[in-house]
Design a protein around this motif. Structure first.
Motif, PDB file in Angstrom:
ATOM      1  N   VAL A   1     -12.492   0.294  -2.728  1.00  0.00           N
ATOM      2  CA  VAL A   1     -12.679  -1.158  -2.671  1.00  0.00           C
ATOM      3  C   VAL A   1     -12.398  -1.685  -1.268  1.00  0.00           C
ATOM      4  O   VAL A   1     -11.937  -2.803  -1.091  1.00  0.00           O
ATOM      5  CB  VAL A   1     -11.775  -1.874  -3.699  1.00  0.00           C
ATOM      6  N   LYS A   2     -12.708  -0.900  -0.265  1.00  0.00           N
ATOM      7  CA  LYS A   2     -12.423  -1.321   1.108  1.00  0.00           C
ATOM      8  C   LYS A   2     -13.511  -2.241   1.675  1.00  0.00           C
ATOM      9  O   LYS A   2     -13.338  -2.787   2.767  1.00  0.00           O
ATOM     10  CB  LYS A   2     -12.274  -0.096   2.009  1.00  0.00           C
ATOM     11  N   ASN A   3     -14.610  -2.429   0.949  1.00  0.00           N
ATOM     12  CA  ASN A   3     -15.683  -3.310   1.415  1.00  0.00           C
ATOM     13  C   ASN A   3     -15.536  -4.690   0.772  1.00  0.00           C
ATOM     14  O   ASN A   3     -15.853  -4.863  -0.408  1.00  0.00           O
ATOM     15  CB  ASN A   3     -17.046  -2.711   1.073  1.00  0.00           C
TER      16      ASN A   3
ATOM     17  N   ALA B   1      -9.104  -5.135   4.592  1.00  0.00           N
ATOM     18  CA  ALA B   1      -9.647  -5.294   3.240  1.00  0.00           C
ATOM     19  C   ALA B   1      -8.606  -4.951   2.181  1.00  0.00           C
ATOM     20  O   ALA B   1      -8.494  -5.640   1.159  1.00  0.00           O
ATOM     21  CB  ALA B   1     -10.882  -4.412   3.076  1.00  0.00           C
ATOM     22  N   LEU B   2      -7.816  -3.892   2.389  1.00  0.00           N
ATOM     23  CA  LEU B   2      -6.811  -3.506   1.394  1.00  0.00           C
ATOM     24  C   LEU B   2      -5.669  -4.511   1.357  1.00  0.00           C
ATOM     25  O   LEU B   2      -5.154  -4.846   0.287  1.00  0.00           O
ATOM     26  CB  LEU B   2      -6.284  -2.103   1.699  1.00  0.00           C
TER      27      LEU B   2
ATOM     28  N   PRO C   1      -5.794   4.957   3.827  1.00  0.00           N
ATOM     29  CA  PRO C   1      -6.001   3.509   3.894  1.00  0.00           C
ATOM     30  C   PRO C   1      -6.891   3.089   5.054  1.00  0.00           C
ATOM     31  O   PRO C   1      -7.406   1.981   5.076  1.00  0.00           O
ATOM     32  CB  PRO C   1      -4.576   2.966   4.071  1.00  0.00           C
ATOM     33  N   LEU C   2      -7.028   3.967   6.013  1.00  0.00           N
ATOM     34  CA  LEU C   2      -7.855   3.664   7.174  1.00  0.00           C
ATOM     35  C   LEU C   2      -8.787   4.847   7.380  1.00  0.00           C
ATOM     36  O   LEU C   2      -8.353   5.937   7.739  1.00  0.00           O
ATOM     37  CB  LEU C   2      -6.954   3.455   8.397  1.00  0.00           C
ATOM     38  N   GLU C   3     -10.079   4.632   7.106  1.00  0.00           N
ATOM     39  CA  GLU C   3     -11.042   5.723   7.205  1.00  0.00           C
ATOM     40  C   GLU C   3     -11.920   5.591   8.437  1.00  0.00           C
ATOM     41  O   GLU C   3     -12.063   6.522   9.215  1.00  0.00           O
ATOM     42  CB  GLU C   3     -11.916   5.775   5.953  1.00  0.00           C
TER      43      GLU C   3
ATOM     44  N   ILE D   1       0.855  -1.190   0.000  1.00  0.00           N
ATOM     45  CA  ILE D   1       0.000   0.000   0.000  1.00  0.00           C
ATOM     46  C   ILE D   1       0.887   1.235   0.000  1.00  0.00           C
ATOM     47  O   ILE D   1       1.700   1.422   0.912  1.00  0.00           O
ATOM     48  CB  ILE D   1      -0.927   0.022   1.229  1.00  0.00           C
ATOM     49  N   LEU D   2       0.750   2.056  -1.027  1.00  0.00           N
ATOM     50  CA  LEU D   2       1.423   3.350  -1.071  1.00  0.00           C
ATOM     51  C   LEU D   2       0.449   4.361  -0.478  1.00  0.00           C
ATOM     52  O   LEU D   2      -0.543   4.716  -1.108  1.00  0.00           O
ATOM     53  CB  LEU D   2       1.805   3.719  -2.500  1.00  0.00           C
TER      54      LEU D   2
END
Length: 754
Positions: free
Chosen positions: A414-416, A450-451, A440-442, A309-310
């Motif tokens: 696409v985190k779901n 998920a990522l 990346p973390l909301e 993850i960038l």
């Protein structure tokens, strides 16, 4: 007794009955009265009961045991009471108490006069109870094939190894544990540790306690590496779990990793392990030092077929770093295309950035789900760019092609994991997958899971395990009963950060873009008018009672609850958004916005104005038009997005009205140096992305950010909730601060507290 009394106190026993008399009648007579022997007769001692423990082995570490009494030469008398005249009930009770006392002192194996023991209980009976009884002089009779039991009490010596398997993303994991020189077979050890047993008995009779710190730690690492049901083919470790391997090595006395595994782990252990690489010849950009480091990190992961993850801060050139990676891959012999999946609104940005910085790359943007269009693009391009919608609709076409790499831009889309979008991109075959997102973390740690499921599917293979190990203790505050809460949560947070660090790269603007001008943030408290306050308070009291009554089952009532919350948020902005009859009440926020916009126009500044609600932007648009202030507007209904953005960049409009959803990503608007957030959103990451449309590389002016909050309304509560969510992001991404819970029924209840 009657005969003795009737005959004058003397009893003659015939010689033929002497043995029976002394065996059967004499003991009970002696206990009942005092007997005197006639001339020439010697009275024997009365036999006392002695204990005899009989143990019969049945094989498989199973044995039956039975306690009985022996009176002289007569044995096998059961401990259960009977009217046998030879038995002395009081003496038997004393003897039974003595046996039970010796048994209890020697072992915590429950005492029973008879029964069956198995496995470890058999070993404890033979190793602890039997020696104590024999030492006390109690007879023990053993029949059957008696195993030799040996307790192993030395320090465990642990060796961990990895062996390359047929699946290139997984390595078979091997453990060798020795205690007192005895090699412990892993399968029974693994099962015992997984089932939380306290001791382990081996087939040869060796047994040992599992209550050892090294074995406790091994159990934790095994639990994290995989669950028992998932290891049907034996224990495995993913190539993505390099940080977990570090913990295995710390635990082990020796480690024997596979050659390729060792190469990956050694290089990822420290930043210095990532080799330097030259900037690609075909890249028409001078990379900043942190961007060059990003290219090297991406290229290193790709070399080892590792995704990641960038997560650089917004505005630091993530797109440029990925383009540099694609250019590097082409110049080092890669012939297959890369696939970029992005929101529709940023497709043109990828094409434009590629043309600007990597003009030698053949770039094709796929805007239709027709199979022929996808195949033509893939066969004639180095970089294929498609929207998430197109990939979802033409999933089977994208899945039928081998891609050199998959790049998921604005990966928060696409985190779901349950969504078709997530499943569609997960099915695309690619050597590596990179997620690109500044957030990346909301909302929850599950966003991270998920990522990583897409980019490093073996890092946290079990969703349930991730929830138990990290989400529940860190977010929900659930810790084991015997653990200290803060210490346990801090330990889990540190472990999570250690796991993700090798596969996530995040740099903040404060650290790597010192040349950026300062960003000043301020909260503007706006007092609603008395008429506005009266309308709001009336609706608030009604909705408060309804919502609080629905929170007992939030999952079932979530839609109703959030509909009410949304209504209150809109009502805090302007009553006319809810009831057209209240349009005349107006909005003091818009009054303040117009006043400041007039000042900015006079001073030559420009502003971005964000709102969640397009209906509120409609009101703002009307107020700006009435005031003669030039503006542009961008929302989900905007058709020619690029033209609108270019029009603002090249024009002289003072204000750019933008809906948070449409303009929170994929825009660079450094022409503006003021940002107004008309309404707070639950998620601070969304606001941060909006702000960074202007506070990014290329900005030369100090940026001023104003969050406009209606005092005494739900907006103040949302702001407090934002701060808690921001701590969640910061704790995992940027520092060690622990954070509060994510949005729960208690959070919603707090929105209505006075």
């Amino acid at each position: 007794m009657r005969m003795l009394i009737a005959e004058g106190g003397a009893l003659a026993v015939p010689a033929a009955d002497e043995e029976d008399f002394f065996a059967e009648a004499y003991p009970s007579l002696s206990r009942a009265t005092t007997l005197a022997a006639g001339t020439g007769v010697v009275l024997p001692e009365v036999a006392k009961p002695t204990s005899v423990l009989s143990i019969a082995f049945r094989g498989g570490h199973t044995a039956d045991h039975r306690l009985s009494w022996r009176y002289g030469r007569r044995g096998g008398i059961p401990v259960t009471p009977s009217d046998d005249p030879v038995r002395d009930a009081d003496a038997e009770a004393d003897e039974l108490r003595a046996v039970e006392s010796i048994w209890a002192a020697a072992s915590d194996l429950p005492f029973a006069p008879s029964g069956t023991v198995r496995e470890l209980d058999t070993a404890r009976l033979m190793s602890e109870v039997v020696p104590a009884l024999e030492e006390a002089g109690i007879e023990v009779i053993i029949t059957g094939d008696r195993p030799v039991y040996r307790e192993l009490s030395g320090e465990p010596e642990i060796t961990v190894s990895t062996v390359e398997s047929t699946d290139p993303d997984w390595f078979d994991l091997g453990f060798l544990v020795k205690i007192d020189g005895r090699t412990i077979p892993f399968e029974p050890l693994f099962t015992a540790l997984s089932l939380r047993r306290k001791n382990l008995l081996l087939v040869d009779g060796s047994h040992f306690s599992l209550a050892h710190p090294a074995l406790d730690r091994l159990r934790e690492l095994i639990d994290e590496a995989a669950t028992l049901g998932e290891w049907e083919t034996g224990p495995r470790i993913s190539r993505y779990q390099t940080a977990l391997w570090d913990d295995f090595e710390d635990l082990a006395d020796q480690s024997e990793p596979a050659v390729s595994w060792r190469a990956t782990v050694d290089a990822l252990r420290a930043e210095s392990g990532v080799p330097a690489r030259a900037t690609p010849d075909g890249l028409r950009a001078r990379l900043r030092p942190y961007q060059q480091a990003g290219l090297e990190w991406l290229a290193f992961l790709r070399q080892h077929r590792l995704g990641g993850i960038l997560a650089d801060d917004m505005g630091l050139g993530k797109t440029l770093q990925l383009l540099a990676l694609v250019q590097h891959a082409r110049e080092t012999g890669e012939e297959r295309p890369f696939l970029v999946v992005a929101p529709t609104s940023v497709l043109s940005a990828w094409r434009d950035e590629a043309a600007r910085f990597a003009p030698g790359l053949r770039v094709r943007v796929v805007e239709t789900s027709k199979p022929s269009a996808v195949r033509d693009a893939a066969s004639s391009a180095d970089l294929v760019v498609a929207s998430y919608a197109v990939v979802r609709l033409a999933e089977h076409v994208f899945r039928d092609r081998e891609w050199a790499g998959l790049i998921l831009d604005e990966a928060q889309f696409v985190k779901n994991p349950a969504s078709q979008q997530h499943q569609a991109v997960a099915a695309i075959p690619a050597d590596v997958t990179f997620a690109v997102t500044g957030t990346p973390l909301e909302n929850s740690l599950m966003d991270l899971w998920a990522l990583f499921r897409l980019t490093a599917p073996g890092l946290f293979p079990s969703k349930r395990q991730f929830r138990e190990d990290y989400v529940q203790p860190i977010e929900k505050g659930k810790v084991p009963e015997n653990a200290e809460g803060a210490e346990f949560r801090a330990g889990r947070l540190a472990r999570l950060r250690r796991r993700i660090r090798p596969l996530m790269l995040r740099r903040t603007k404060d650290l790597v873009a010192a040349e950026l001008p300062a960003k000043q943030e301020q909260i503007l408290h706006v007092e609603p008018s008395p008429a506005h306050r009266a309308v709001y308070d009336t609706v608030l009291q009604r909705e408060r009672q309804k919502i609080l009554g629905l929170l007992k089952d939030l999952d079932r009532n979530r839609f109703i609850v959030f509909r009410s919350l949304t209504m209150l948020r809109m009502l805090a902005l302007a009553p006319g958004l809810i009831d057209p009859d209240d349009a005349a009440v107006g909005s003091r926020k818009l009054d303040a916005l117009v006043e400041r916009a007039e000042e900015l126009r006079a001073e030559g500044h420009r502003a971005l104005v964000f709102s969640q609600f397009t209906s509120y932007l409609d009101l703002a648009e009307q107020r700006l038009r009435d005031a003669g202030i030039a503006y542009s507007r961008l929302d989900g209904a905007t058709r020619k997005r690029g033209d609108v953005v270019d029009g603002f960049r090249g024009g002289d409009q003072t204000v750019f009205l933008i809906s948070l959803k449409a303009g929170g990503f994929g825009l660079t608007l450094t022409e503006a140096d003021y940002v107004f957030l008309l309404d707070p959103w639950w998620n601070p990451a969304a606001e941060a992305q909006a702000i960074d449309r202007t506070h990014r590389i290329g900005q030369r002016e100090q940026v001023f950010v104003y969050r406009m909050i209606s005092t005494g309304t739900i907006e103040e509560k949302v702001l407090a909730l934002q701060q808690r969510k921001a701590r969640l992001f910061t704790a995992v991404m940027d520092d060690d601060e622990l954070f509060a819970k994510s949005l729960t029924a208690d959070d919603i209840r707090a929105l209505f507290e006075d």
